[in-house]
Design a protein around this motif. Structure first.
Motif, PDB file in Angstrom:
ATOM      1  N   ARG A 118       0.834  -1.208   0.000  1.00 24.97           N
ATOM      2  CA  ARG A 118       0.000   0.000   0.000  1.00 24.97           C
ATOM      3  C   ARG A 118       0.861   1.247   0.000  1.00 24.97           C
ATOM      4  N   VAL A 119       1.947   1.246   0.769  1.00 27.44           N
ATOM      5  CA  VAL A 119       2.832   2.410   0.811  1.00 27.44           C
ATOM      6  C   VAL A 119       3.512   2.587  -0.534  1.00 27.44           C
ATOM      7  N   ASP A 120       3.976   1.491  -1.138  1.00 23.86           N
ATOM      8  CA  ASP A 120       4.589   1.577  -2.465  1.00 23.86           C
ATOM      9  C   ASP A 120       3.610   2.156  -3.473  1.00 23.86           C
ATOM     10  N   GLU A 121       2.360   1.737  -3.386  1.00 24.72           N
ATOM     11  CA  GLU A 121       1.323   2.252  -4.283  1.00 24.72           C
ATOM     12  C   GLU A 121       1.158   3.759  -4.097  1.00 24.72           C
ATOM     13  N   LEU A 122       1.129   4.222  -2.849  1.00 22.67           N
ATOM     14  CA  LEU A 122       1.033   5.660  -2.583  1.00 22.67           C
ATOM     15  C   LEU A 122       2.239   6.400  -3.145  1.00 22.67           C
ATOM     16  N   ASP A 123       3.424   5.858  -2.923  1.00 23.60           N
ATOM     17  CA  ASP A 123       4.642   6.515  -3.398  1.00 23.60           C
ATOM     18  C   ASP A 123       4.671   6.622  -4.920  1.00 23.60           C
ATOM     19  N   ARG A 124       4.243   5.572  -5.620  1.00 20.41           N
ATOM     20  CA  ARG A 124       4.250   5.614  -7.085  1.00 20.41           C
ATOM     21  C   ARG A 124       3.259   6.643  -7.604  1.00 20.41           C
ATOM     22  N   GLY A 125       2.098   6.747  -6.951  1.00 21.89           N
ATOM     23  CA  GLY A 125       1.046   7.636  -7.441  1.00 21.89           C
ATOM     24  C   GLY A 125       1.344   9.103  -7.240  1.00 21.89           C
ATOM     25  N   ALA A 126       1.790   9.479  -6.072  1.00 25.94           N
ATOM     26  CA  ALA A 126       1.996  10.893  -5.764  1.00 25.94           C
ATOM     27  C   ALA A 126       2.923  11.019  -4.557  1.00 25.94           C
ATOM     28  N   PRO A 127       4.223  11.035  -4.771  1.00 26.17           N
ATOM     29  CA  PRO A 127       5.163  11.035  -3.646  1.00 26.17           C
ATOM     30  C   PRO A 127       4.964  12.166  -2.643  1.00 26.17           C
ATOM     31  N   ALA A 128       4.738  13.382  -3.098  1.00 24.54           N
ATOM     32  CA  ALA A 128       4.566  14.497  -2.158  1.00 24.54           C
ATOM     33  C   ALA A 128       3.323  14.288  -1.307  1.00 24.54           C
ATOM     34  N   GLU A 129       2.247  13.865  -1.924  1.00 28.38           N
ATOM     35  CA  GLU A 129       1.009  13.622  -1.196  1.00 28.38           C
ATOM     36  C   GLU A 129       1.180  12.442  -0.234  1.00 28.38           C
ATOM     37  N   ALA A 130       1.920  11.428  -0.661  1.00 29.78           N
ATOM     38  CA  ALA A 130       2.156  10.275   0.208  1.00 29.78           C
ATOM     39  C   ALA A 130       2.936  10.679   1.448  1.00 29.78           C
ATOM     40  N   ARG A 131       3.934  11.511   1.275  1.00 33.33           N
ATOM     41  CA  ARG A 131       4.711  11.979   2.432  1.00 33.33           C
ATOM     42  C   ARG A 131       3.824  12.790   3.371  1.00 33.33           C
ATOM     43  N   CYS A 132       2.968  13.628   2.833  1.00 29.04           N
ATOM     44  CA  CYS A 132       2.049  14.409   3.662  1.00 29.04           C
ATOM     45  C   CYS A 132       1.081  13.488   4.398  1.00 29.04           C
ATOM     46  N   LEU A 133       0.601  12.465   3.725  1.00 25.85           N
ATOM     47  CA  LEU A 133      -0.314  11.519   4.351  1.00 25.85           C
ATOM     48  C   LEU A 133       0.362  10.816   5.522  1.00 25.85           C
ATOM     49  N   VAL A 134       1.580  10.336   5.309  1.00 30.14           N
ATOM     50  CA  VAL A 134       2.298   9.635   6.378  1.00 30.14           C
ATOM     51  C   VAL A 134       2.570  10.580   7.540  1.00 30.14           C
ATOM     52  N   GLN A 135       3.010  11.785   7.243  1.00 24.60           N
ATOM     53  CA  GLN A 135       3.268  12.775   8.296  1.00 24.60           C
ATOM     54  C   GLN A 135       1.984  13.073   9.074  1.00 24.60           C
ATOM     55  N   ALA A 136       0.888  13.281   8.364  1.00 22.16           N
ATOM     56  CA  ALA A 136      -0.390  13.578   9.014  1.00 22.16           C
ATOM     57  C   ALA A 136      -0.849  12.405   9.870  1.00 22.16           C
ATOM     58  N   LEU A 137      -0.678  11.197   9.360  1.00 22.04           N
ATOM     59  CA  LEU A 137      -1.077  10.008  10.104  1.00 22.04           C
ATOM     60  C   LEU A 137      -0.309   9.908  11.415  1.00 22.04           C
ATOM     61  N   ARG A 138       0.946  10.273  11.392  1.00 18.88           N
ATOM     62  CA  ARG A 138       1.766  10.236  12.610  1.00 18.88           C
ATOM     63  C   ARG A 138       1.347  11.294  13.623  1.00 18.88           C
ATOM     64  N   ILE A 149      -1.909  12.304  14.292  1.00 17.95           N
ATOM     65  CA  ILE A 149      -3.238  12.153  14.895  1.00 17.95           C
ATOM     66  C   ILE A 149      -3.153  11.170  16.066  1.00 17.95           C
ATOM     67  N   ALA A 150      -4.228  11.080  16.840  1.00 17.26           N
ATOM     68  CA  ALA A 150      -4.261  10.214  18.022  1.00 17.26           C
ATOM     69  C   ALA A 150      -3.931   8.767  17.657  1.00 17.26           C
ATOM     70  N   VAL A 151      -3.186   8.100  18.535  1.00 17.36           N
ATOM     71  CA  VAL A 151      -2.768   6.721  18.290  1.00 17.36           C
ATOM     72  C   VAL A 151      -3.962   5.813  18.053  1.00 17.36           C
ATOM     73  N   GLU A 152      -5.042   5.995  18.814  1.00 19.21           N
ATOM     74  CA  GLU A 152      -6.231   5.151  18.638  1.00 19.21           C
ATOM     75  C   GLU A 152      -6.786   5.292  17.223  1.00 19.21           C
ATOM     76  N   ASP A 153      -6.747   6.511  16.696  1.00 22.60           N
ATOM     77  CA  ASP A 153      -7.224   6.752  15.330  1.00 22.60           C
ATOM     78  C   ASP A 153      -6.255   6.153  14.307  1.00 22.60           C
ATOM     79  N   GLN A 154      -4.957   6.301  14.569  1.00 21.58           N
ATOM     80  CA  GLN A 154      -3.947   5.727  13.672  1.00 21.58           C
ATOM     81  C   GLN A 154      -4.148   4.222  13.537  1.00 21.58           C
ATOM     82  N   ILE A 155      -4.339   3.570  14.673  1.00 19.86           N
ATOM     83  CA  ILE A 155      -4.457   2.109  14.677  1.00 19.86           C
ATOM     84  C   ILE A 155      -5.668   1.663  13.862  1.00 19.86           C
ATOM     85  N   VAL A 156      -6.811   2.282  14.096  1.00 13.32           N
ATOM     86  CA  VAL A 156      -8.021   1.890  13.368  1.00 13.32           C
ATOM     87  C   VAL A 156      -7.854   2.154  11.873  1.00 13.32           C
ATOM     88  N   LEU A 157      -7.299   3.304  11.509  1.00 12.65           N
ATOM     89  CA  LEU A 157      -7.103   3.605  10.089  1.00 12.65           C
ATOM     90  C   LEU A 157      -6.124   2.626   9.459  1.00 12.65           C
TER      91      LEU A 157
END
Length: 111
Positions: free
Chosen positions: A8-28, A30-38
């Motif tokens: 899934r991460v490779d798929e994100l990186d291939r599609g839009a690297p800048a957006e993927a980095r923002c997604l990973v940063q944003a995911l880190r 938010i609350a851990v409980e939300d991270q886990i469920v997502l």
């Protein structure tokens, strides 16, 4: 688990690297409980009932965490993308994301 996190991460990186980095940063950020469920729902491919059973919480709790997590993730991604050209980017490799996910699982006692 149905879908591999690395794929899934490779798929994100291939599609839009800048957006993927923002997604990973944003995911880190938010609350851990939300991270886990997502992570369980989107990266691991579990259903709401499967995630609820794994976490030992009612399915309604999982649905609430998904809704809250998505909203917070949307807000953080939008904020990060709004300043992305001026802000330094964080290179996140699939290995780093896998390490992060493994640490979350360890903290929750799943490993």
């Amino acid at each position: 688990m149905r879908a591999g996190l690395r794929g899934r991460v490779d798929e994100l990186d291939r599609g839009a690297p800048a957006e993927a980095r923002c997604l990973v940063q944003a995911l880190r950020e938010i609350a851990v409980e939300d991270q886990i469920v997502l992570e369980l729902m989107y990266f691991e491919g579990l259903s709401g009932s499967e995630a609820a059973a794994l976490l030992g919480v009612p399915e309604g709790t999982v649905r609430g965490r998904i809704a809250r997590g998505r909203q917070r993730l949307r807000e953080r991604v939008a904020a990060l993308l709004a300043v992305a050209p001026a802000a330094p980017t964080v290179d996140v490799t699939p290995e780093q994301l896998e390490t992060w996910a493994r640490e979350l699982r360890r903290q929750q006692g799943w490993e």
